[in-house]
Scaffold this active site. Structure first.
Site, PDB file in Angstrom:
ATOM      1  N   ARG A 257      35.120  47.134  35.732  1.00  0.00           N
ATOM      2  CA  ARG A 257      34.111  46.289  35.093  1.00  0.00           C
ATOM      3  C   ARG A 257      32.998  47.167  34.532  1.00  0.00           C
ATOM      4  O   ARG A 257      32.860  48.341  34.906  1.00  0.00           O
ATOM      5  CB  ARG A 257      33.534  45.277  36.094  1.00  0.00           C
ATOM      6  CG  ARG A 257      34.589  44.379  36.766  1.00  0.00           C
ATOM      7  CD  ARG A 257      33.920  43.467  37.776  1.00  0.00           C
ATOM      8  NE  ARG A 257      34.865  42.575  38.435  1.00  0.00           N
ATOM      9  CZ  ARG A 257      35.476  42.844  39.583  1.00  0.00           C
ATOM     10  NH1 ARG A 257      35.228  44.005  40.205  1.00  0.00           N
ATOM     11  NH2 ARG A 257      36.312  41.989  40.119  1.00  0.00           N
ATOM     12  N   LYS A 281      31.937  44.401  43.186  1.00  0.00           N
ATOM     13  CA  LYS A 281      31.018  43.295  43.397  1.00  0.00           C
ATOM     14  C   LYS A 281      30.536  43.276  44.843  1.00  0.00           C
ATOM     15  O   LYS A 281      31.295  43.554  45.770  1.00  0.00           O
ATOM     16  CB  LYS A 281      31.708  41.975  43.069  1.00  0.00           C
ATOM     17  CG  LYS A 281      31.948  41.747  41.581  1.00  0.00           C
ATOM     18  CD  LYS A 281      32.507  40.369  41.338  1.00  0.00           C
ATOM     19  CE  LYS A 281      32.629  40.074  39.852  1.00  0.00           C
ATOM     20  NZ  LYS A 281      33.151  38.706  39.594  1.00  0.00           N
ATOM     21  N   HIS A 349      35.630  43.387  29.003  1.00  0.00           N
ATOM     22  CA  HIS A 349      36.480  42.664  29.943  1.00  0.00           C
ATOM     23  C   HIS A 349      37.872  42.442  29.365  1.00  0.00           C
ATOM     24  O   HIS A 349      38.835  42.254  30.119  1.00  0.00           O
ATOM     25  CB  HIS A 349      35.846  41.323  30.329  1.00  0.00           C
ATOM     26  CG  HIS A 349      36.107  40.918  31.740  1.00  0.00           C
ATOM     27  ND1 HIS A 349      35.551  41.566  32.819  1.00  0.00           N
ATOM     28  CD2 HIS A 349      36.903  39.948  32.257  1.00  0.00           C
ATOM     29  CE1 HIS A 349      35.969  40.998  33.931  1.00  0.00           C
ATOM     30  NE2 HIS A 349      36.801  40.027  33.627  1.00  0.00           N
ATOM     31  N   ARG A 352      39.998  45.064  30.682  1.00  0.00           N
ATOM     32  CA  ARG A 352      40.416  44.800  32.061  1.00  0.00           C
ATOM     33  C   ARG A 352      41.645  43.889  32.052  1.00  0.00           C
ATOM     34  O   ARG A 352      42.609  44.110  32.808  1.00  0.00           O
ATOM     35  CB  ARG A 352      39.257  44.167  32.831  1.00  0.00           C
ATOM     36  CG  ARG A 352      39.562  43.797  34.284  1.00  0.00           C
ATOM     37  CD  ARG A 352      38.280  43.308  34.955  1.00  0.00           C
ATOM     38  NE  ARG A 352      38.516  42.722  36.259  1.00  0.00           N
ATOM     39  CZ  ARG A 352      38.593  43.416  37.391  1.00  0.00           C
ATOM     40  NH1 ARG A 352      38.486  44.737  37.364  1.00  0.00           N
ATOM     41  NH2 ARG A 352      38.784  42.813  38.547  1.00  0.00           N
ATOM     42  N   HIS A 375      40.575  42.141  43.458  1.00  0.00           N
ATOM     43  CA  HIS A 375      40.309  40.716  43.610  1.00  0.00           C
ATOM     44  C   HIS A 375      40.220  40.368  45.088  1.00  0.00           C
ATOM     45  O   HIS A 375      41.004  40.860  45.901  1.00  0.00           O
ATOM     46  CB  HIS A 375      41.420  39.881  42.957  1.00  0.00           C
ATOM     47  CG  HIS A 375      41.357  39.873  41.469  1.00  0.00           C
ATOM     48  ND1 HIS A 375      42.453  39.635  40.659  1.00  0.00           N
ATOM     49  CD2 HIS A 375      40.311  40.076  40.608  1.00  0.00           C
ATOM     50  CE1 HIS A 375      42.098  39.698  39.396  1.00  0.00           C
ATOM     51  NE2 HIS A 375      40.812  39.956  39.340  1.00  0.00           N
ATOM     52  N   TYR A 384      47.431  36.047  35.822  1.00  0.00           N
ATOM     53  CA  TYR A 384      48.271  36.937  35.027  1.00  0.00           C
ATOM     54  C   TYR A 384      49.757  36.635  35.194  1.00  0.00           C
ATOM     55  O   TYR A 384      50.581  37.251  34.510  1.00  0.00           O
ATOM     56  CB  TYR A 384      47.987  38.395  35.404  1.00  0.00           C
ATOM     57  CG  TYR A 384      46.550  38.769  35.171  1.00  0.00           C
ATOM     58  CD1 TYR A 384      46.079  39.031  33.895  1.00  0.00           C
ATOM     59  CD2 TYR A 384      45.634  38.826  36.227  1.00  0.00           C
ATOM     60  CE1 TYR A 384      44.755  39.363  33.662  1.00  0.00           C
ATOM     61  CE2 TYR A 384      44.307  39.155  36.010  1.00  0.00           C
ATOM     62  CZ  TYR A 384      43.870  39.418  34.729  1.00  0.00           C
ATOM     63  OH  TYR A 384      42.557  39.731  34.511  1.00  0.00           O
TER      64      TYR A 384
END
Length: 404
Positions: A257, A281, A349, A352, A375, A384
């Site tokens: 990111r 994150k 993004h 990504r 994730h 995906y």
């Protein structure tokens, strides 16, 4: 009697700032400003000194507020130029403070509302472990809610106030997805108020989640050929081009990111082990393998592109002052490269998504894709699965009445 004057690099400065020009010019050079940029900043200081003389101001009266007044005066007179910058004048203030001419900048007095929002941000950071961007968003939504209360305190809030405020947003024509982030921030704020004893009852359930279907499109990815075009658009004969090339490779090969790229430090790259430390994150930290081509691009930037600096951040600004880049700089780098290729609209993004789609196309399991993308839930990675057409064929049911 005229004030002292000093000539530095053919820029004559007179007035209250004349005695400090030599130190200021040396500080600019130490911070990586090129000679022409130093001259431009000195010309700006010359105008500032003349403006202070006209206003009857001494050097001890200069502060950030006076700098803003001077910039506004320049713009109003049509004298504003691109090479005159606020950062250069802020460096001047730092120089004057270092010489003891100016005192420390007084901290702004926070209102009760701002103190409450600051406490809320601390709660989100320490108790919830949220990312900086999420904290900023929740704080902004909480400020909107408090502004809607008028002069009433948080202790007087009722569940009716919460639902009425959300109803106002609906009447303003919010789409289905627009208020979802707001509701999330409002629930967090109301829960904080209850935990902190500011509200007698937990009112967070009164902020009902917005229901309704939203479009669920396929991940926006580009082809490997388009990725090569983005990379080839970076002129690696220049320092900026080497930096941009390394940035885009990190985004497209590792699926990082923007904020993760901006937070990388020199200590995060383990050259012997061929790994890179990624701060994601919240407080999540992961180690990812460093592909050979990515490592070569980063090494080329460090050897022949990164300015000499005491900062430990990996990527720095291309122009003085050479401070660490921000997350928005990473996104701007991708957009600038996409415009050079005639592919406007491609963001960071998107790269990504491209990395994830390429892994799926290569037969990598969704669990492994989720590990690379870091994730927290496999549900995020399941997006995906829809790009794997061959796997989806096995799930398709025969058309009624067909021989199959």
């Amino acid at each position: 009697m005229p004030g002292p004057s000093s000539r530095v690099d053919r820029v004559l400065v007179s007035g209250p700032l004349a005695a400090f020009v030599d130190v200021y010019a040396a500080e600019l050079a130490a911070r990586g400003y090129r000679p022409l940029s130093v001259v431009n900043e000195l010309r700006q200081v010359r105008r500032l000194s003349a403006w202070m003389t006209a206003q009857g101001l001494g050097v001890e009266q200069l502060d950030a507020g006076r700098v803003e007044e001077f910039l506004a005066w320049q713009r109003a007179g049509g004298r504003f130029r691109a090479q005159w910058s606020r950062p250069g004048l802020l460096v001047l203030l730092e120089v004057l403070r270092g010489l003891g001419v100016l005192g420390e900048e007084p901290s702004a007095q926070l209102s009760g509302r701002e103190l409450l929002l600051a406490s809320f941000a601390g709660y989100l950071r320490s108790e919830r472990g949220l990312a900086v961007g999420t904290i900023h968003s929740h704080r902004r939504h909480a400020r909107l809610f408090l502004a809607g209360l008028g002069g009433r305190g948080l202790a007087d809030v009722t569940s009716g106030d919460v639902t009425a405020w959300l109803g106002d947003g609906a009447r303003l024509g919010w789409s289905v997805s627009s208020p979802r982030g707001y509701v999330s921030g409002l629930r967090a704020f109301l829960r904080f108020g209850f935990v902190d004893g500011l509200i007698a009852t937990d009112l967070s359930p009164a902020a009902l989640y917005v229901s309704g279907r939203t479009p669920s499109p396929l991940p926006k990815a580009i082809t490997p050929g388009q990725v090569r075009e983005l990379l080839e658009s970076c002129d690696r004969r220049t320092a900026l081009g080497r930096r941009d090339y390394a940035l885009i490779l990190l985004l497209s090969r590792l699926g990082l990111r923007c904020g993760e790229v901006a937070r990388l430090t020199l200590d995060d790259v383990d050259w012997r082990a061929g790994e890179i430390l990624v701060r994601g994150k919240g407080t999540r930290i992961d180690r990812l393998p460093l592909p050979r081509d990515v490592g070569q691009a980063v090494a080329a930037y460090l050897k022949r592109g990164r300015p000499a600096s005491d900062y430990r951040q990996l990527f720095l600004r291309a122009n003085a002052p050479f401070s660490p880049i921000a997350a928005k700089t990473v996104g701007a780098t991708v957009r600038r490269a996409s415009r050079r290729c005639g592919m406007a609209g491609i963001g960071s993004h998107c790269l990504r998504h491209t990395a994830a789609c390429e892994m799926v196309a290569a037969g990598v399991s969704l669990a492994s894709v989720g590990q690379v993308l870091r994730h927290r839930s496999l549900q995020s990675t399941a997006l995906y699965a829809r790009v794997d057409i061959e796997q989806l064929r096995s799930l398709a049911q025969p058309w009624p009445g067909s021989p199959a």
